[in-house]
Design a protein around this motif. Structure first.
Motif, PDB file in Angstrom:
ATOM      1  N   SER A  12       0.922  -1.211   0.075  1.00 45.51           N
ATOM      2  CA  SER A  12      -0.135  -0.046   0.021  1.00 45.51           C
ATOM      3  C   SER A  12       0.912   1.141  -0.101  1.00 45.51           C
ATOM      4  CB  SER A  12      -1.138   0.042   1.302  1.00 45.51           C
ATOM      5  OG  SER A  12      -0.059   0.112   2.507  1.00 45.51           O
ATOM      6  N   GLY A  13       2.038   1.184  -0.515  1.00 51.70           N
ATOM      7  CA  GLY A  13       3.077   2.387  -0.475  1.00 51.70           C
ATOM      8  C   GLY A  13       3.964   2.439   0.820  1.00 51.70           C
ATOM      9  N   LYS A  14       3.623   1.742   1.682  1.00 52.66           N
ATOM     10  CA  LYS A  14       4.487   1.850   2.885  1.00 52.66           C
ATOM     11  C   LYS A  14       5.570   1.126   3.073  1.00 52.66           C
ATOM     12  CE  LYS A  14       1.076   2.982   6.367  1.00 52.66           C
ATOM     13  NZ  LYS A  14       0.653   2.497   7.761  1.00 52.66           N
ATOM     14  N   GLY A  15       5.730   0.142   2.165  1.00 54.08           N
ATOM     15  CA  GLY A  15       7.023  -0.760   2.116  1.00 54.08           C
ATOM     16  C   GLY A  15       7.261  -1.701   3.274  1.00 54.08           C
ATOM     17  N   ASN A  16       8.438  -2.234   3.323  1.00 54.33           N
ATOM     18  CA  ASN A  16       8.725  -2.991   4.439  1.00 54.33           C
ATOM     19  C   ASN A  16       9.215  -2.460   5.599  1.00 54.33           C
ATOM     20  OD1 ASN A  16       8.134  -5.410   3.002  1.00 54.33           O
ATOM     21  ND2 ASN A  16      10.221  -5.576   2.104  1.00 54.33           N
ATOM     22  N   ARG A  17       9.012  -2.713   6.800  1.00 61.61           N
ATOM     23  CA  ARG A  17       9.646  -2.002   7.849  1.00 61.61           C
ATOM     24  C   ARG A  17      10.806  -2.955   8.240  1.00 61.61           C
ATOM     25  NH1 ARG A  17       4.849   1.105  10.835  1.00 61.61           N
ATOM     26  NH2 ARG A  17       6.359   1.015  12.489  1.00 61.61           N
ATOM     27  N   LEU A  18      11.762  -2.145   9.037  1.00 63.28           N
ATOM     28  CA  LEU A  18      12.927  -2.544   9.446  1.00 63.28           C
ATOM     29  C   LEU A  18      13.190  -2.236  10.733  1.00 63.28           C
ATOM     30  CD1 LEU A  18      15.563  -1.708   6.615  1.00 63.28           C
ATOM     31  CD2 LEU A  18      14.264  -3.929   6.954  1.00 63.28           C
ATOM     32  N   LEU A  19      13.554  -3.078  11.696  1.00 68.11           N
ATOM     33  CA  LEU A  19      14.203  -2.719  13.067  1.00 68.11           C
ATOM     34  C   LEU A  19      15.690  -2.229  13.015  1.00 68.11           C
ATOM     35  CD1 LEU A  19      13.969  -2.155  16.174  1.00 68.11           C
ATOM     36  CD2 LEU A  19      14.582  -4.616  16.397  1.00 68.11           C
ATOM     37  N   VAL A  20      16.107  -1.119  13.078  1.00 69.23           N
ATOM     38  CA  VAL A  20      17.655  -0.657  12.910  1.00 69.23           C
ATOM     39  C   VAL A  20      18.146  -0.631  14.369  1.00 69.23           C
ATOM     40  CG1 VAL A  20      17.175   0.338  10.685  1.00 69.23           C
ATOM     41  CG2 VAL A  20      17.002   1.843  12.559  1.00 69.23           C
ATOM     42  N   THR A  21      19.524  -0.744  14.481  1.00 75.11           N
ATOM     43  CA  THR A  21      20.017  -0.493  15.647  1.00 75.11           C
ATOM     44  C   THR A  21      21.159   0.437  15.084  1.00 75.11           C
ATOM     45  OG1 THR A  21      19.893  -2.937  15.915  1.00 75.11           O
ATOM     46  CG2 THR A  21      21.570  -1.624  17.292  1.00 75.11           C
ATOM     47  N   ILE A  22      21.280   1.490  16.029  1.00 78.34           N
ATOM     48  CA  ILE A  22      22.152   2.633  15.669  1.00 78.34           C
ATOM     49  C   ILE A  22      23.225   2.529  16.895  1.00 78.34           C
ATOM     50  CG2 ILE A  22      22.449   4.920  15.215  1.00 78.34           C
ATOM     51  CD1 ILE A  22      20.191   4.659  13.369  1.00 78.34           C
ATOM     52  N   ASN A  23      24.413   2.364  16.798  1.00 81.05           N
ATOM     53  CA  ASN A  23      25.414   2.658  17.836  1.00 81.05           C
ATOM     54  C   ASN A  23      25.939   4.048  17.739  1.00 81.05           C
ATOM     55  OD1 ASN A  23      25.719   0.096  19.400  1.00 81.05           O
ATOM     56  ND2 ASN A  23      26.187  -0.761  17.150  1.00 81.05           N
ATOM     57  N   VAL A  24      25.989   4.881  18.770  1.00 78.95           N
ATOM     58  CA  VAL A  24      26.656   6.078  18.810  1.00 78.95           C
ATOM     59  C   VAL A  24      27.771   6.264  19.478  1.00 78.95           C
ATOM     60  CG1 VAL A  24      26.067   8.742  19.321  1.00 78.95           C
ATOM     61  CG2 VAL A  24      24.102   7.228  18.832  1.00 78.95           C
ATOM     62  N   LEU A  25      28.859   6.675  18.725  1.00 82.96           N
ATOM     63  CA  LEU A  25      30.362   6.544  19.373  1.00 82.96           C
ATOM     64  C   LEU A  25      30.252   7.359  20.848  1.00 82.96           C
ATOM     65  CD1 LEU A  25      32.792   6.859  16.614  1.00 82.96           C
ATOM     66  CD2 LEU A  25      32.084   4.947  18.079  1.00 82.96           C
TER      67      LEU A  25
END
Length: 147
Positions: A12-25
């Motif tokens: 429906s235009g939303k696309g796949n959703r991802l769980l992202v992990t972002i490490n901040v230095l």
């Protein structure tokens, strides 16, 4: 008799959703949140900075997304382009780094202080603060012996 909710069509235009992990230095732990895979890297950096500030994490980073670069954590190489889709590389783990500002040299010549233009030779650049990759390599190379 059980009634089932109809499944939503993922196209429906939303696309796949991802769980992202972002490490901040410099931060104690990673940020985790869900994004659409078509979302731009710049928007993900903005979301990460807002989430980081909302949680009151240290060190304080600021909110200007133009001062940061996002790298794939498990792959070497260059930073992601802010105009790329976050799902374009097929990765979910990232490292957020603050951009290095060019350093200006100051030296005294004949009693006057001159400030350089920020240009350095490659050997001088290697002696500087370095990147997150060199920091990570140094951290991993430390060996802990139990006896």
């Amino acid at each position: 008799m059980l009634l089932q909710k109809p499944k939503k069509n993922n196209q429906s235009g939303k696309g796949n959703r991802l769980l992202v992990t972002i490490n901040v230095l410099g931060s104690a732990g990673p940020l985790r949140f869900v994004v659409n895979e078509e979302e731009l890297v710049a928007a993900v950096i903005d979301t990460a900075l807002k989430s980081y500030a909302r949680e009151g994490r240290l060190p304080v980073l600021g909110s200007d997304l133009n001062n940061f670069l996002l790298y794939c954590a498990n792959a070497g190489g260059d930073a992601l382009s802010p105009l790329d889709a976050i799902g374009s590389r097929g990765r979910r783990n990232f490292v957020l780094c603050k951009k290095q500002k060019p350093q200006q040299e100051s030296r005294s010549v004949g009693g006057r202080i001159q400030v350089g233009d920020g240009k350095s030779s490659p050997t001088e650049m290697r002696k500087g603060n370095g990147s997150w990759k060199s920091w990570l390599n140094k951290s991993i190379s430390l060996k802990i012996y139990s006896h």
